[in-house]
Design a protein around this motif. Structure first.
Motif, PDB file in Angstrom:
ATOM      1  N   GLU A   1      -9.080   4.969   1.143  1.00  0.00           N
ATOM      2  CA  GLU A   1      -8.595   4.468   2.365  1.00  0.00           C
ATOM      3  C   GLU A   1      -7.218   4.160   2.952  1.00  0.00           C
ATOM      4  O   GLU A   1      -6.738   3.917   3.565  1.00  0.00           O
ATOM      5  N   ILE A   2      -6.549   3.869   1.643  1.00  0.00           N
ATOM      6  CA  ILE A   2      -4.922   4.065   1.730  1.00  0.00           C
ATOM      7  C   ILE A   2      -4.080   5.105   1.310  1.00  0.00           C
ATOM      8  O   ILE A   2      -3.395   5.041   1.051  1.00  0.00           O
ATOM      9  N   ILE A  54     -11.107   1.920  -1.701  1.00  0.00           N
ATOM     10  CA  ILE A  54      -9.980   1.214  -1.593  1.00  0.00           C
ATOM     11  C   ILE A  54      -8.624   2.419  -1.837  1.00  0.00           C
ATOM     12  O   ILE A  54      -7.863   2.938  -0.843  1.00  0.00           O
ATOM     13  N   SER A  88       0.738  -1.569  -0.076  1.00  0.00           N
ATOM     14  CA  SER A  88       0.419   0.054   0.213  1.00  0.00           C
ATOM     15  C   SER A  88       0.893   1.329  -0.045  1.00  0.00           C
ATOM     16  O   SER A  88       0.229   2.246  -0.427  1.00  0.00           O
ATOM     17  N   PRO A  89       1.958   0.953  -0.072  1.00  0.00           N
ATOM     18  CA  PRO A  89       2.963   2.202   0.478  1.00  0.00           C
ATOM     19  C   PRO A  89       3.642   3.088  -0.508  1.00  0.00           C
ATOM     20  O   PRO A  89       3.928   4.145  -1.003  1.00  0.00           O
ATOM     21  N   LYS A 103       3.104   4.155  -3.257  1.00  0.00           N
ATOM     22  CA  LYS A 103       1.867   4.815  -4.079  1.00  0.00           C
ATOM     23  C   LYS A 103       2.111   5.010  -5.804  1.00  0.00           C
ATOM     24  O   LYS A 103       1.703   4.489  -7.124  1.00  0.00           O
ATOM     25  N   LEU A 121      -4.957   7.204  -1.122  1.00  0.00           N
ATOM     26  CA  LEU A 121      -4.408   7.527  -2.571  1.00  0.00           C
ATOM     27  C   LEU A 121      -5.555   8.399  -3.112  1.00  0.00           C
ATOM     28  O   LEU A 121      -5.992   7.603  -3.579  1.00  0.00           O
ATOM     29  N   LYS A 171      -5.755  -6.138   4.447  1.00  0.00           N
ATOM     30  CA  LYS A 171      -4.526  -5.100   5.901  1.00  0.00           C
ATOM     31  C   LYS A 171      -3.415  -6.139   6.429  1.00  0.00           C
ATOM     32  O   LYS A 171      -2.653  -5.338   6.820  1.00  0.00           O
ATOM     33  N   ASP A 206      -0.658  -4.930   4.567  1.00  0.00           N
ATOM     34  CA  ASP A 206      -0.920  -3.522   4.163  1.00  0.00           C
ATOM     35  C   ASP A 206      -0.472  -3.641   2.350  1.00  0.00           C
ATOM     36  O   ASP A 206       0.421  -2.860   2.110  1.00  0.00           O
ATOM     37  N   GLU A 207      -0.834  -4.521   2.033  1.00  0.00           N
ATOM     38  CA  GLU A 207      -1.254  -4.453   0.474  1.00  0.00           C
ATOM     39  C   GLU A 207      -2.263  -4.594  -0.752  1.00  0.00           C
ATOM     40  O   GLU A 207      -3.305  -4.612   0.131  1.00  0.00           O
ATOM     41  N   VAL A 208      -2.281  -4.077  -1.630  1.00  0.00           N
ATOM     42  CA  VAL A 208      -3.672  -3.919  -2.213  1.00  0.00           C
ATOM     43  C   VAL A 208      -3.261  -5.105  -3.320  1.00  0.00           C
ATOM     44  O   VAL A 208      -2.078  -5.129  -3.874  1.00  0.00           O
ATOM     45  N   HIS A 255      -7.831  -4.713  -0.817  1.00  0.00           N
ATOM     46  CA  HIS A 255      -6.851  -4.440   0.454  1.00  0.00           C
ATOM     47  C   HIS A 255      -6.557  -5.621   1.674  1.00  0.00           C
ATOM     48  O   HIS A 255      -7.690  -5.696   2.769  1.00  0.00           O
TER      49      HIS A 255
END
Length: 222
Positions: free
Chosen positions: A196-197, A193, A155-156, A158, A199, A176, A179-181, A174
């Motif tokens: 939520e992250i 989503i 998720s980080p 971007k 983005l 959690k 911590d990945e999509v 997502h």
């Protein structure tokens, strides 16, 4: 996978070549980076383990990979502006890799990954061109249904998420706990989503790789 063991794909900015033992020293140095290990969800390997991994990527039917080389700014080739001679290819700088993992074979989902190793080589258009060429190649050559293509990205990360969105992938999940999509080609983003992250990006212009021809871009890698 032996499918591409002698294949080279020429782009305008990058060249895709099969991952061979000659590439392992540079790749091994890359993967000493804590940042790259985190971004690729990888574990550090010894040099011998990296050689064994290269052999597996070459031989296993559930893996397809290319090493990315940067096209030189100028070329002495007598053919076209982006088609290089074998001796020229071997002088090109390694900048990353792109791969597909097929845990259930070509009838199941295929997970795409791309890495540009050095920060100085990012934001130069290498990744989007390499993925466009790679996805065109695998859907034409295997063949592989584009709707089966997925990507799993932290998720980080971007920039990588945006990259896949530009190529027509939509965020569908997502996870959690990791911590990945997860993204899937040809679907719309889940509306909740992205916010939520964190983005907050609207991808208006997408790259139509699905209709991209590889005519004149394929060669033999000796």
């Amino acid at each position: 996978m032996r499918l591409n063991e002698n294949t080279v794909i020429f782009g305008d900015r990058v060249i895709l070549v099969p991952y061979r033992a000659e590439h392992v020293p540079t790749y091994h140095e890359w993967m000493k980076s804590p940042e790259l290990l985190e971004l690729t969800a990888s574990e550090p390997l010894s040099y011998e383990e990296e050689l064994e991994m290269q052999r597996k990527w070459h031989l296993d039917d559930d893996k397809l990979t290319f090493i990315l080389l940067a096209q030189p700014e100028t070329s002495t080739s007598t053919s076209t502006s982006n088609i290089l001679e074998p001796s020229e290819i071997k002088e090109c700088k390694m900048v990353g890799d792109v791969n597909l993992f097929l845990p259930d074979g070509i009838t199941g989902q295929g997970e795409c990954e791309i890495m540009i190793a050095s920060k100085e080589d990012r934001r130069k258009g290498y990744a989007i061109e390499a993925l466009s060429l790679f996805l065109s190649y695998l859907t034409i050559t295997l063949p592989f249904d584009p709707s089966q293509l997925i990507a799993r990205i932290g998720s980080p990360n971007k920039p990588s998420i945006r990259l896949f969105q530009k190529l027509g992938f939509g965020i569908i999940k997502h996870v959690k706990v990791f911590d990945e999509v997860e993204l899937n080609y040809g679907v719309e983003d889940d509306k909740e989503i992205p916010s939520e992250i964190g983005l907050d990006v609207d991808i208006n212009k997408k790259v139509d790789w699905i209709n991209r021809s590889l005519e004149g871009r394929l060669g033999k890698y000796d």
